[in-house]
Structure formats: structure tokens, C-alpha cells
Scaffold this active site. Structure first.
Site, PDB file in Angstrom:
ATOM      1  N   LYS A   1      48.514 145.521 110.203  1.00  0.00           N
ATOM      2  CA  LYS A   1      48.059 144.391 109.376  1.00  0.00           C
ATOM      3  C   LYS A   1      48.749 143.102 109.844  1.00  0.00           C
ATOM      4  CE  LYS A   1      45.616 144.363 106.243  1.00  0.00           C
ATOM      5  NZ  LYS A   1      44.144 144.244 106.127  1.00  0.00           N
TER       6      LYS A   1
ATOM      7  N   TYR B   1      50.929 151.130 109.593  1.00  0.00           N
ATOM      8  CA  TYR B   1      49.975 150.381 108.763  1.00  0.00           C
ATOM      9  C   TYR B   1      50.365 148.908 108.691  1.00  0.00           C
ATOM     10  CZ  TYR B   1      48.039 148.297 104.501  1.00  0.00           C
ATOM     11  OH  TYR B   1      47.436 147.431 103.613  1.00  0.00           O
TER      12      TYR B   1
ATOM     13  N   THR C   1      48.291 142.191 103.304  1.00  0.00           N
ATOM     14  CA  THR C   1      49.243 142.857 102.413  1.00  0.00           C
ATOM     15  C   THR C   1      50.622 142.218 102.489  1.00  0.00           C
ATOM     16  OG1 THR C   1      50.487 144.918 102.180  1.00  0.00           O
ATOM     17  CG2 THR C   1      49.534 144.508 104.330  1.00  0.00           C
ATOM     18  N   ASP C   2      51.406 142.390 101.419  1.00  0.00           N
ATOM     19  CA  ASP C   2      52.803 141.906 101.444  1.00  0.00           C
ATOM     20  C   ASP C   2      53.667 142.776 102.350  1.00  0.00           C
ATOM     21  OD1 ASP C   2      52.880 144.199  99.846  1.00  0.00           O
ATOM     22  OD2 ASP C   2      53.983 143.276  98.199  1.00  0.00           O
ATOM     23  N   GLU C   3      53.134 143.953 102.765  1.00  0.00           N
ATOM     24  CA  GLU C   3      53.951 144.876 103.556  1.00  0.00           C
ATOM     25  C   GLU C   3      54.286 144.307 104.936  1.00  0.00           C
ATOM     26  OE1 GLU C   3      52.864 149.022 103.180  1.00  0.00           O
ATOM     27  OE2 GLU C   3      51.941 148.649 101.238  1.00  0.00           O
TER      28      GLU C   3
END
Ligand code: NAD
Ligand code: TYD
Length: 349
Positions: free
Chosen positions: A159, A155, A130-132
Site C-alpha cells: 500500500k 500488505y 491505510t494508516d498501516e
């Protein structure tokens, strides 16, 4: 490639990836490994269930013995690893299950690939992320593949950890890997806890639309089938050890997107203009809420020729129509163990 293991194939993005690969590559066998948490539903794959190049295995990626046996028995040419706990709000309530699934689960898979892929040429471990992991942007700028990691939620931290493990297995053991970091996806079959399906479902049932904080956080939305196409392109053409950012060049403030949904759905539901927007309810902000995400997907476009195929308005229209036509799916996936959390989630804020 003859045999591909897709983890988390019964989830939102995974089911689109499985469908694309099963239909596109008739001579390739797709094994879908999923433990079927609240977010995994085999109903998502009803249309591919009987196909001869598809099979489903129920299992947990954190179960080392089970995963080792699977790799020993099956000779996978590639792994597309999507299985994860994926919802930020849940990670705030229950961080350890995110560490377990996202960090330990990824490590178990990497280790099985390292042990059982005696010959690593023509193998590939594809990690979907993810870009998060990049944290939060200010008013301007984009995340690129070289943006330093700065995750803020349990989260995104889990990741980020899994991404680092994948890179470590490439650097240390020479495991053939590739990683992609994608922006927010939308489309059919997304569990109705995430912003768009939650709002669509609540509009249908005239329930409050819980907007966190002032609704001025920005997300970059991508049609889920464009993500699946990007995964296909990167799997077949990506360079080993590389990271590719995937995004829609499609930034929206949350409040604007909720208003847009309300306007479209007033028309579709034959309601008076402005009726659905009356349901908008500002609620307590999410702790550690990242302000803005925006992906620069130039590398993927320039090097591998991918770009988003669908305009947002068209994708949103199709998505709303899918949810309106699939009320039974929503009822089915939100029944059972998840029900209590789902019905209390904004009351508790
Ligand atoms: P999802 O929550 O809809 O699906 C996750 C799937 O993983 C479910 O089918 C679940 O049953 C399965 N799973 C969970 N724990 C498992 C375990 N221990 N063993 C086996 N299977 C397990 O998630 P999603 O939105 O489809 O996301 C898929 C992947 O894409 C995730 O890795 C996520 O981090 C990443 N991603 C998601 C988005 C997004 O906008 N949704 C954006 C970028 C990246
Ligand atoms: P979400 O779909 O949870 O994705 P992510 O947090 O991974 O980007 O949320 C998207 C945005 O919408 C995020 O800024 C939080 C916000 N949001 C709300 O305002 N209300 C909601 O009920 C939800 C689920 C999200």
C-alpha cells in the site's frame, strides 16, 4: 461529476462507498469494477443492483489491456480506487499477490487515467489507503499526514508503494489525485477473516477465539459508513495532491475488544456471563506485528469539517446484530476456495 469508477466495490468498504454514492447522487452513474476475489461478493450490493445509476463490470485492475479499453470506452470523471488485497496475514503467506494487485494494479489504473484523461480539469483519481503505511507507534503519539512512511508487512509495504506511485503521477504528470489513509474499519459485510467478524462468528459457533501474542496491540476503530462519508467529503472538497488521515479517535487493545464482544454476545445469545470469554485462546504472534496504530484526523476535521458520527458501543452493537442476522451471508462467503484457508488459519500457527 457524471460518471465515477469505483474499484473494489464488491468488497467490504467498497460496497459501503457504492451504496452511499448510488443512493445520494441519483444523477451520477457509479461503475463498480471488481474481479470478485474471495473478498468480493455481489451479495454485498443486492440492494443497489437494480438502480439505474449503478452498473457492475467484472475485471482485473492488473489487466492493462482491459483497463485501457475501459477508460477509452467510458469517460470517467473520477476514480475511487479501493480494489486491493487487504488482509495482513494473507500477505505474510502470499506477498507476491499483494505486490501484483496493490502495486501493479494501482500503476495500471494511474497510467490509464494519464493516457485517456486528455483534459484533466474536473477529473480526480482518489486513492484509498491505510494508516498501516506509517508503521507502528509506541505508547503515545498519533500518525499525522507528515509522519514518515515505515511499513512492516507485505500488505502495508504494497500500500505504501501504491501511495508513492499516486504521488509520483501527481508530481510528474500533473494527474489530479488525492489520497486518504484510514484506520481499521468495522461494520457489516466485512469478510470474517478480520478481527471483529472473525471473533463474532467464532463466538456464535463456540469456536476458539485466537488472540495473537498477548493481545496488547492497539488499533483505532472507525465505523465503515463514517469512512464512506469521509471519502465523499474528500472527493468533493479535498485539495489536489493532498493526503487526509481518517480515524475514529477510538483506540482499543485487541484483548479488551475481544472481552467486550464476549460480554455483549453472552447477553445477546442468552449465555451465562463469562461463557464466551472461556473461548479466548492465545496463539503465536503475527510476525512483524505492529504494536499500535492511532490516527490524528484533525486536518480532515478542521479543513473539511468531517468527524465520526457514531459512538463505538452503538456501532459495535449494530455490527454484531448484522452478523447474527446474516449467518447465511457468512456461510456463503466462507464456502468454496477460501474454506480451507479459513478453517486452518489459526491451527497452522
Ligand atoms: P476487501 O478485501 O474487503 O475488498 C477488496 C475488493 O477488491 C474485493 O471486492 C476484491 O474482489 C477486489 N479486488 C481485489 N483484487 C482485485 C483486482 N485485481 N481487480 C479488481 N478488483 C480486485 O478490502 P476492504 O477492507 O474493503 O479495503 C478496501 C480498500 O481500503 C483497500 O485498498 C484497503 O487497503 C483500504 N483500507 C482498508 C481498511 C480496513 O480496515 N479494511 C482500512 C484502511 C484502508
Ligand atoms: P486485522 O483485523 O487483521 O487488521 P490489521 O492487522 O490490518 O490491523 O487485525 C486487527 C488486530 O487484531 C491486529 O493487531 C491483529 C489482531 N488479530 C488477532 O489477535 N487475532 C486474529 O484472529 C486476527 C485476524 C487479528
Amino acid at each position: 461529476m457524471k460518471k465515477i469508477l469505483v474499484t473494489g466495490g464488491a468488497g467490504f468498504i467498497g460496497s459501503h462507498v457504492v451504496r452511499l454514492f448510488v443512493n445520494k447522487y441519483a444523477d451520477c452513474h457509479i461503475v463498480n469494477l471488481d474481479v470478485l476475489t474471495y473478498a468480493g461478493n455481489l451479495e454485498n450490493l443486492k440492494d443497489v443492483e437494480g438502480k439505474s445509476n449503478y452498473s457492475f463490470v467484472k475485471g482485473d485492475i492488473t489487466d492493462e489491456i482491459f483497463i485501457d479499453q475501459l477508460f477509452e470506452k467510458e469517460s470517467f470523471d473520477a476514480v475511487i480506487h479501493l480494489a486491493a488485497e487487504s488482509h495482513v496475514d494473507r500477505s505474510i503467506m502470499d506477498p507476491l499477490s499483494f505486490v501484483k494487485t496493490n502495486v501493479l494494479g494501482t500503476a495500471v489504473l494511474l497510467n490509464a487515467a494519464r493516457k485517456y484523461w486528455k483534459e484533466t480539469s474536473n477529473k480526480l483519481f482518489y486513492h484509498v489507503s491505510t494508516d498501516e503505511v506509517y508503521g507502528s507507534l509506541g505508547e503515545s503519539g498519533f500518525f499525522t499526514e507528515t509522519t514518515p512512511y515505515d511499513p512492516h508487512s507485505p500488505y502495508s509495504a504494497s500500500k505504501a508503494s501504491s501511495d508513492h506511485l499516486v504521488k509520483a503521477y501527481y508530481d510528474t504528470y500533473g494527474l489530479p489525485v488525492v489520497i486518504s489513509n484510514c484506520s481499521n474499519n468495522y461494520g457489516s459485510h466485512q469478510f470474517p477473516e478480520k478481527l471483529l467478524p472473525l471473533m463474532i462468528n467464532n463466538i456464535v459457533h463456540s469456536k476458539p477465539l485466537p488472540v495473537y501474542g498477548k493481545g496488547d496491540n492497539v488499533r483505532d476503530w472507525l465505523w465503515v459508513e463514517d469512512h464512506a462519508r469521509a471519502i465523499d467529503v474528500i472527493l468533493h472538497q479535498g485539495k489536489l495532491g493532498e493526503t487526509y488521515n481518517i480515524g475514529g479517535f477510538n483506540e482499543w487493545k485487541n484483548l479488551d475488544i475481544v472481552h467486550l464482544l464476549c460480554r455483549i454476545m453472552d447477553k445477546k445469545l442468552n449465555r451465562a456471563a463469562g461463557e464466551s470469554a472461556k473461548l479466548i485462546t492465545f496463539v503465536k504472534d503475527r510476525p512483524g506485528h505492529d504494536k499500535r496504530y492511532a490516527i490524528d484526523a484533525t486536518k480532515l476535521n478542521k479543513e473539511l469539517g468531517w468527524k465520526p458520527s457514531l459512538q463505538f458501543e452503538e456501532g459495535l452493537d449494530r455490527t454484531i446484530d448484522w452478523y447474527l442476522a446474516n449467518g447465511e451471508w457468512i456461510d456463503s462467503v466462507t464456502s468454496g476456495a477460501y474454506k480451507e484457508y479459513y478453517s486452518n488459519q489459526y491451527v497452522s500457527r
